[in-house]
Enzyme design. Structure first.
Site, mmCIF file in Angstrom:
data_model
loop_
_atom_site.group_PDB
_atom_site.id
_atom_site.type_symbol
_atom_site.label_atom_id
_atom_site.label_comp_id
_atom_site.label_asym_id
_atom_site.label_seq_id
_atom_site.Cartn_x
_atom_site.Cartn_y
_atom_site.Cartn_z
ATOM 1 N N ASP A 43 0.853 -1.192 0.000
ATOM 2 C CA ASP A 43 0.000 0.000 0.000
ATOM 3 C C ASP A 43 0.890 1.244 0.000
ATOM 4 O OD1 ASP A 43 -1.627 2.136 0.581
ATOM 5 O OD2 ASP A 43 -2.609 1.220 2.304
ATOM 6 N N VAL A 44 0.932 1.941 -1.154
ATOM 7 C CA VAL A 44 1.764 3.141 -1.287
ATOM 8 C C VAL A 44 0.853 4.354 -1.401
ATOM 9 C CG1 VAL A 44 3.637 4.258 -2.554
ATOM 10 C CG2 VAL A 44 3.462 1.742 -2.536
ATOM 11 N N GLU A 45 0.858 5.188 -0.382
ATOM 12 C CA GLU A 45 0.044 6.405 -0.389
ATOM 13 C C GLU A 45 0.674 7.452 0.516
ATOM 14 O OE1 GLU A 45 -3.738 6.070 2.002
ATOM 15 O OE2 GLU A 45 -3.308 3.924 1.773
ATOM 16 N N TYR A 46 0.291 8.705 0.283
ATOM 17 C CA TYR A 46 0.830 9.789 1.102
ATOM 18 C C TYR A 46 0.258 9.732 2.512
ATOM 19 C CZ TYR A 46 2.302 11.892 -3.352
ATOM 20 O OH TYR A 46 2.879 12.126 -4.572
#
Length: 325
Positions: free
Chosen positions: A212-215
């Protein structure tokens, strides 16, 4: 032709009558001509055909009347044109206003159009973490959820406190399960992969792992370096693939996809988030679509009242292609 006195007499009789038919302006009463024009009577209409009678009055008064007539004609044409414009401007304004209102309602999630559109997909699932608290997995299954992704780890050290219980109970309820890792911009990708593998262990019979890649936090306003993020994500992807024999999936938002993922990880299955409309504009095939983060389902009690819902792009049998053998 006759000649002689009789003919002359007849000619003399008819000459005055002919002159009466052709009178000069001076001889006509109330004539407005300035010259000595000759007036002739039309036999058919018996009307005056004098140039003065046909032409509008000359001089300043006549000029003003002409100008007034032209102005009135222009005004009427302009008014008619404006009337035609109003006929299509009003409907256009109504349509634009409706579009703006609809956009605002969709943007603020008052109208959840995605829920209606996602209903057309045959395979549905949820993703959860400790925020949903105690979960009744049998109830989730009864509400049409076919699969679940459960948060396992974050960064290089954090573990989700509810992972073990959720994992065991979801599988017992017959859910197709997968584990996901929340990627940290502050840790090396290889170390994060090692942490995930240690926590989750064997994944045979489960869905491929997800990164899960998110800011988050300060990175929302100040995104990290592109090349550095890509390197660390690549290191984690490679490590997980080496462990499980399958490429993991990447979950991301549109912003993260455009900045870090697009064109670099095209061989990796994509789980895209778009809670406003279907992600058909993403420019590539997606595997999972998170269509809402505001769903309300029965069967969980946690600090978060909503739950994330997703659909799979394919039939239920095709979901098995993403299960580790």
């Amino acid at each position: 032709m006759r000649s002689g006195p009789i003919a002359a007499a007849r000619e003399g009789r008819h000459t005055p009558e002919k002159k009466k038919q052709e009178l000069t302006c001076a001889e006509r009463p109330n004539c407005r001509c300035k010259g000595r024009q000759v007036h002739a009577k039309k036999e058919k209409a018996r009307a005056d055909v004098c140039g003065a009678a046909q032409s509008p009055p000359q001089g300043k008064a006549g000029t003003r009347r002409k100008e007034k007539a032209r102005n009135e004609e222009k005004r009427m044409k302009k008014k008619k044109k404006q009337g035609k414009k109003r006929k299509w401007l009003i409907p256009l304004a109504v349509v634009l206003l409706a579009a703006v209102v609809f956009s605002v309602l969709v943007g603020t999630k008052v109208i959840r159009i995605n829920t209606l559109l996602a209903a057309g997909y045959p395979v549905h699932g949820i993703d959860v973490s400790h925020y949903q608290g105690e979960i009744d997995w049998a109830a989730m299954k009864q509400q049409g959820m076919d699969f679940a992704y459960i948060k396992a780890t974050e960064g290089s050290a954090h573990e989700d406190e509810c992972f073990d219980k959720n994992w065991e109970q979801a599988k017992a309820a017959g859910m197709i399960c997968g584990a996901y890792h929340f990627f940290s911009f502050e840790s090396e990708g290889a170390k994060q992969a090692e942490h995930f593998i240690k926590k989750v262990g064997d994944l045979k019979g489960s869905l491929i792992p997800v990164v899960d890649v998110e800011y988050y936090g300060k990175y929302v306003k100040t995104p990290p370096d592109v090349e550095k993020v890509r390197k660390e994500v690549r290191d984690m992807i490679d490590a997980l693939e080496g462990e499980y024999g399958e490429k993991p999936m990447i979950y991301c938002t549109y912003n993260v996809y455009r900045k870090y993922i697009e064109g670099v990880f095209d061989e990796v299955p994509l789980w895209i988030r778009n809670v406003y409309y279907p992600p058909e504009d993403i420019g590539r095939k997606w595997t999972l679509w998170q269509y809402t983060d505001r769903a309300q389902l029965d069967g969980y009690q946690g600090e978060e009242k909503s739950i994330d819902c997703n659909v799979f792009q394919g039939e239920k049998g095709q979901l098995n292609n993403y299960v580790i053998q």
